[in-house]
Enzyme design. Structure first.
Site, mmCIF file in Angstrom:
data_model
loop_
_atom_site.group_PDB
_atom_site.id
_atom_site.type_symbol
_atom_site.label_atom_id
_atom_site.label_comp_id
_atom_site.label_asym_id
_atom_site.label_seq_id
_atom_site.Cartn_x
_atom_site.Cartn_y
_atom_site.Cartn_z
ATOM 1 N N HIS A 107 32.458 35.798 32.601
ATOM 2 C CA HIS A 107 32.983 35.363 33.683
ATOM 3 C C HIS A 107 32.131 34.353 34.387
ATOM 4 C CE1 HIS A 107 31.043 39.185 34.794
ATOM 5 N NE2 HIS A 107 30.792 38.738 36.020
ATOM 6 N N HIS A 109 31.114 32.872 38.142
ATOM 7 C CA HIS A 109 31.256 33.045 39.699
ATOM 8 C C HIS A 109 31.219 31.687 40.420
ATOM 9 C CE1 HIS A 109 30.045 37.419 39.837
ATOM 10 N NE2 HIS A 109 29.451 36.974 38.786
#
Length: 148
Positions: A107, A109
């Site tokens: 992922h 950010h």
């Protein structure tokens, strides 16, 4: 942020992709999904993930790299829009436990920043309070939709 142990499948982000765990989704397409971090550093802090599971940077399908980055760009542009007025963004990918990765699904950010926010940013790293994620999600979805 939830850890993988909290998930029935072993990956809370895969559960978000399959819609078996809740999330404040702000962007979604065939390859990626973006949703608000439940423990944000700043208002609008968003996570962008590939729909297909990969634990870290080294096992992301290279064909998903461009869609992942393109979605992060869309979120960044929206965070600089009228509802959020960020002056810039931090983009980070924590890869591995030593890099403070807590959910082992790749992922990115996207964290909004403002001029002179060093103290509030540092405080956000320590306190990580969610605020009204439903309202924030509505605003960010509207900013992203306005880009089309």
């Amino acid at each position: 942020m939830s850890t993988a142990g909290d998930s029935p499948t072993g990956c809370v982000f895969c559960d978000i992709v399959s819609e078996t765990s809740p999330a404040h989704v702000v962007y979604s397409d065939d390859d990626v999904i973006a949703f608000l971090d439940i423990s944000p550093v700043a208002r609008g802090h968003t996570l962008v993930i590939p729909r297909r599971h990969s634990a870290g940077l080294d096992d992301v399908d290279p064909a998903l790299g461009a869609p992942l980055l393109a979605a992060a760009q869309r979120v960044a542009k929206a965070l600089k829009g009228s509802a959020f007025r960020a002056h810039g963004v931090n983009v980070a990918l924590n890869d591995g436990r030593a890099a403070m990765q807590t959910v082992f699904h790749t992922h990115i950010h996207v964290i909004p920043r403002r001029h002179g926010d060093k103290v509030s940013f540092a405080k956000g790293l320590l306190t990580r309070r969610s605020g009204d994620l439903a309202a924030i999600g509505t605003e960010l979805r509207a900013e992203i939709a306005a880009q089309r």
